[in-house]
Design a protein around this motif. Structure first.
Motif, mmCIF file in Angstrom:
data_model
loop_
_atom_site.group_PDB
_atom_site.id
_atom_site.type_symbol
_atom_site.label_atom_id
_atom_site.label_comp_id
_atom_site.label_asym_id
_atom_site.label_seq_id
_atom_site.Cartn_x
_atom_site.Cartn_y
_atom_site.Cartn_z
ATOM 1 N N VAL A 50 -1.759 8.484 3.239
ATOM 2 C CA VAL A 50 -0.444 9.039 2.898
ATOM 3 C C VAL A 50 0.589 8.662 3.950
ATOM 4 O O VAL A 50 1.713 8.238 3.636
ATOM 5 C CB VAL A 50 -0.528 10.572 2.741
ATOM 6 C CG1 VAL A 50 0.861 11.172 2.554
ATOM 7 C CG2 VAL A 50 -1.423 10.931 1.566
ATOM 8 N N LEU A 51 0.224 8.793 5.222
ATOM 9 C CA LEU A 51 1.144 8.484 6.312
ATOM 10 C C LEU A 51 1.552 7.013 6.288
ATOM 11 O O LEU A 51 2.738 6.673 6.445
ATOM 12 C CB LEU A 51 0.484 8.831 7.651
ATOM 13 C CG LEU A 51 1.317 8.551 8.909
ATOM 14 C CD1 LEU A 51 2.582 9.394 8.903
ATOM 15 C CD2 LEU A 51 0.504 8.841 10.165
ATOM 16 N N VAL A 52 0.603 6.134 6.086
ATOM 17 C CA VAL A 52 0.897 4.703 6.057
ATOM 18 C C VAL A 52 1.760 4.362 4.847
ATOM 19 O O VAL A 52 2.677 3.538 4.925
ATOM 20 C CB VAL A 52 -0.410 3.897 6.058
ATOM 21 C CG1 VAL A 52 -0.140 2.427 5.745
ATOM 22 C CG2 VAL A 52 -1.111 4.018 7.396
ATOM 23 N N ALA A 53 1.496 4.998 3.712
ATOM 24 C CA ALA A 53 2.311 4.761 2.510
ATOM 25 C C ALA A 53 3.757 5.182 2.743
ATOM 26 O O ALA A 53 4.700 4.482 2.350
ATOM 27 C CB ALA A 53 1.715 5.520 1.327
ATOM 28 N N ILE A 54 3.961 6.323 3.391
ATOM 29 C CA ILE A 54 5.317 6.788 3.698
ATOM 30 C C ILE A 54 6.004 5.809 4.646
ATOM 31 O O ILE A 54 7.194 5.487 4.475
ATOM 32 C CB ILE A 54 5.268 8.203 4.314
ATOM 33 C CG1 ILE A 54 4.790 9.212 3.264
ATOM 34 C CG2 ILE A 54 6.628 8.601 4.869
ATOM 35 C CD1 ILE A 54 4.549 10.607 3.823
ATOM 36 N N ALA A 55 5.270 5.308 5.637
ATOM 37 C CA ALA A 55 5.843 4.341 6.574
ATOM 38 C C ALA A 55 6.263 3.061 5.857
ATOM 39 O O ALA A 55 7.321 2.481 6.159
ATOM 40 C CB ALA A 55 4.825 4.025 7.669
ATOM 41 N N ALA A 56 5.445 2.615 4.901
ATOM 42 C CA ALA A 56 5.789 1.406 4.145
ATOM 43 C C ALA A 56 7.056 1.622 3.314
ATOM 44 O O ALA A 56 7.930 0.749 3.256
ATOM 45 C CB ALA A 56 4.616 1.004 3.250
ATOM 46 N N LEU A 57 7.171 2.777 2.685
ATOM 47 C CA LEU A 57 8.386 3.083 1.919
ATOM 48 C C LEU A 57 9.603 3.160 2.844
ATOM 49 O O LEU A 57 10.709 2.744 2.471
ATOM 50 C CB LEU A 57 8.206 4.414 1.176
ATOM 51 C CG LEU A 57 7.156 4.429 0.050
ATOM 52 C CD1 LEU A 57 6.950 5.844 -0.468
ATOM 53 C CD2 LEU A 57 7.601 3.504 -1.106
ATOM 54 N N ALA A 58 9.400 3.658 4.056
ATOM 55 C CA ALA A 58 10.505 3.819 5.002
ATOM 56 C C ALA A 58 11.080 2.481 5.456
ATOM 57 O O ALA A 58 12.263 2.395 5.797
ATOM 58 C CB ALA A 58 10.043 4.624 6.215
ATOM 59 N N ILE A 59 10.273 1.419 5.461
ATOM 60 C CA ILE A 59 10.789 0.107 5.885
ATOM 61 C C ILE A 59 11.323 -0.694 4.703
ATOM 62 O O ILE A 59 11.691 -1.861 4.860
ATOM 63 C CB ILE A 59 9.702 -0.719 6.604
ATOM 64 C CG1 ILE A 59 8.545 -1.054 5.657
ATOM 65 C CG2 ILE A 59 9.211 -0.007 7.846
ATOM 66 C CD1 ILE A 59 7.596 -2.102 6.204
ATOM 67 N N GLY A 60 11.351 -0.075 3.520
ATOM 68 C CA GLY A 60 11.945 -0.733 2.365
ATOM 69 C C GLY A 60 10.978 -1.298 1.354
ATOM 70 O O GLY A 60 11.403 -1.941 0.381
ATOM 71 N N ALA A 61 9.693 -1.081 1.534
ATOM 72 C CA ALA A 61 8.717 -1.551 0.544
ATOM 73 C C ALA A 61 8.903 -0.768 -0.750
ATOM 74 O O ALA A 61 9.183 0.437 -0.724
ATOM 75 C CB ALA A 61 7.302 -1.383 1.067
ATOM 76 N N SER A 62 8.763 -1.426 -1.856
ATOM 77 C CA SER A 62 8.927 -0.759 -3.145
ATOM 78 C C SER A 62 7.706 0.098 -3.452
ATOM 79 O O SER A 62 6.604 -0.202 -2.968
ATOM 80 C CB SER A 62 9.110 -1.789 -4.254
ATOM 81 O OG SER A 62 7.916 -2.538 -4.446
ATOM 82 N N PRO A 63 7.900 1.164 -4.247
ATOM 83 C CA PRO A 63 6.738 1.959 -4.647
ATOM 84 C C PRO A 63 5.657 1.110 -5.314
ATOM 85 O O PRO A 63 4.466 1.351 -5.112
ATOM 86 C CB PRO A 63 7.333 2.984 -5.616
ATOM 87 C CG PRO A 63 8.761 3.129 -5.170
ATOM 88 C CD PRO A 63 9.166 1.756 -4.728
ATOM 89 N N LYS A 64 6.076 0.095 -6.085
ATOM 90 C CA LYS A 64 5.102 -0.777 -6.738
ATOM 91 C C LYS A 64 4.286 -1.554 -5.711
ATOM 92 O O LYS A 64 3.066 -1.697 -5.852
ATOM 93 C CB LYS A 64 5.801 -1.766 -7.665
ATOM 94 C CG LYS A 64 4.833 -2.671 -8.440
ATOM 95 C CD LYS A 64 5.584 -3.600 -9.381
ATOM 96 C CE LYS A 64 4.609 -4.395 -10.239
ATOM 97 N NZ LYS A 64 3.650 -5.194 -9.453
ATOM 98 N N ALA A 65 4.955 -2.048 -4.664
ATOM 99 C CA ALA A 65 4.232 -2.788 -3.621
ATOM 100 C C ALA A 65 3.227 -1.898 -2.918
ATOM 101 O O ALA A 65 2.112 -2.335 -2.589
ATOM 102 C CB ALA A 65 5.215 -3.370 -2.614
#
Length: 478
Positions: free
Chosen positions: A43-58
């Motif tokens: 969960v933490l890593v997913a939130i970090a990825a979204l925070a840098i602009g990664a799309s939910p699909k990615a």
């Protein structure tokens, strides 16, 4: 013992023992099960990825596509537990461990003895150190003449992997860099081939190994609870019976081979022949460091040592439940690693690349060694896989090392020194040992976290000071 007596003896805990007891009490109350740790990490890593602009699909694609990336490694780790358990519970090895368990004469000596044995074995193979250390801890805990804290024993058994494993022969990063065929082409252009003479067998690396072993042993010894603070295996409700049940008598002719030594001997001869062939055709260090080869040898060794297929299968049946935690948690770590490295955001960069650019940009000359060690330890909290993480980290870390004229072999060893640090907190690699000990991560982390607090500054200091004794050597590309 009365409550008053218990409290009186507990108060007498001083120094490291008091600190370890406090940390153990805190982690037992607040530290989650290892599975929760893995879920929360995803969960933490997913939130970090979204925070840098990664799309939910990615993010979801990386999660699902990477979920089974460690399938082979998951099976290997499960087999590490199974083969180690089967070999160690065979009559000859069980007798050896029982004799070793009689060596310590006091509770604290027992804990430091287990730590030394675990670290010594881990120099040869980290997988063996987990099972050997765990079963040695259980054998000491079975002694009726010596009350030893079972949590401290378990933490000491983990010190091979928690302190020095990556400085040994089975170091994933060092082994990969020494083998041309294993190095990805893009990385080969940056680093060339770095044999063990430039990494593990440098005097600086061996000195680091000795220092860390001494530090770990001293901490393990003086942090072991004494008196009323001791919690034995019996106190924790742990079953210490490692004896396989006696096989039933033959009841029909078809069972004859199950009780015969003929097939195990033939299988053992075949395995020995393969091992000799490998040693004659490959470098000995390559053979020794092969996890698949280790598993083959130990599986067949277990069969031979148990004598008959029936006794072997009984030992396997008893070992299988210990692999459950590995099977359900490793896929989560694979998914975590995939999100970190494949879910790209702004500029086409992943979370892992953002972290790498941050740490390498602030380091130059002596500071480079420190920031790389910190980065490796930090990333290891979320991607606890020495070899897999090195493949992700190596291209930009080794290029940065070249840019600041840092010795490439020592850069690998900085990685190896720091790689063990997160193991003292993250329960990923504790799982095989926990299965043997029949404990939870929260039971050990109080003691291992204390080791972390001492190891971190020492590792950073050694990485910096010893790094100044090296000269930069351009990569040798064969």
């Amino acid at each position: 013992m009365s409550t008053a007596q218990f409290q009186e003896q507990d108060v007498r805990q001083k120094g490291l023992a008091r600190m370890a007891e406090s940390l153990a009490g805190w982690t037992q109350k607040w530290f989650p099960d290892a599975y929760i740790f893995a879920l929360a990490g995803v969960v933490l890593v997913a939130i970090a990825a979204l925070a840098i602009g990664a799309s939910p699909k990615a993010v979801v694609d990386s999660f699902g596509n990477g979920f089974w990336d460690l399938t082979a490694f998951t099976l290997q780790m499960a087999m590490v537990v199974l083969t180690g358990y089967v070999v160690a519970t065979s009559p000859p090895v069980a007798r050896l461990i029982s004799r070793l368990a009689q060596v310590p004469g006091s509770a604290r000596t027992a804990v430091s003895f287990v730590a030394v044995m675990s670290m010594s074995v881990s120099f040869i193979n980290w997988g063996l150190s987990l099972i050997f250390g765990g079963l040695l801890a259980r054998a000491i805990a079975r002694r009726t003449d010596l009350a030893v804290d079972y949590r401290a024993l378990g933490a000491a058994a983990f010190m091979g992997l928690g302190a020095v494993w990556a400085l040994g022969l089975s170091s994933s990063a060092a082994q990969l860099q020494a083998t041309k065929s294993s190095i990805p082409p893009a990385l080969l252009e940056i680093t060339g081939v770095l044999d063990f003479g430039t990494t593990i067998f440098t005097w600086q690396s061996l000195l680091t190994l000795v220092i860390l072993m001494l530090l770990t042993t001293v901490i393990a010894h003086f942090s072991a609870p004494t008196g009323g603070a001791i919690r034995t295996a019996a106190d924790m409700g742990v079953d210490l019976d490692d004896e396989p049940e006696a096989p039933a008598e033959k009841s029909r002719p078809g069972e004859w081979l199950e009780y015969s030594r003929i097939l195990p001997v033939i299988a053992g001869v075949l395995t020995l022949g393969w091992l000799v062939s490998q040693l004659l055709t490959l470098p000995i260090l390559t053979v020794v460091s092969s996890l698949n080869g280790y598993l083959l040898v130990f599986l067949m060794l277990g069969l031979v040592l148990h004598g008959t297929p029936r006794k072997f299968l009984q030992a396997v049946t008893k070992a299988v439940p210990a692999t459950a935690g590995i099977l359900v948690q490793f896929p989560l770590y694979a998914a975590m690693a995939a999100i970190l490295t494949k879910a790209t955001g702004a500029g086409g960069l992943s979370v892992s690349e953002h972290l790498a650019h941050f740490f390498t940009s602030v380091g130059s000359n002596g500071a480079f060694a420190v920031v790389i060690a910190l980065y490796t330890a930090f990333l290891g909290m979320f991607v606890p896989s020495g070899g897999g993480k090195w493949l992700v980290e190596a291209p930009y870390v080794m290029q940065s090392a070249t840019d600041v004229n840092m010795n490439l072999g020592w850069t690998v060893q900085i990685y190896n020194m720091a790689e063990a640090l997160p193991n003292l907190i993250n329960p990923f690699f504790m799982l095989p040992l926990l299965a043997v000990l029949k404990l939870r991560a929260r039971d050990l982390v109080g003691f291992t976290f204390q080791q972390f607090l001492f190891h971190l500054p020492v590792v950073l200091l050694l990485a910096w000071l010893l790094g100044m004794t090296f000269d930069f050597v351009p990569p040798v590309i064969p």
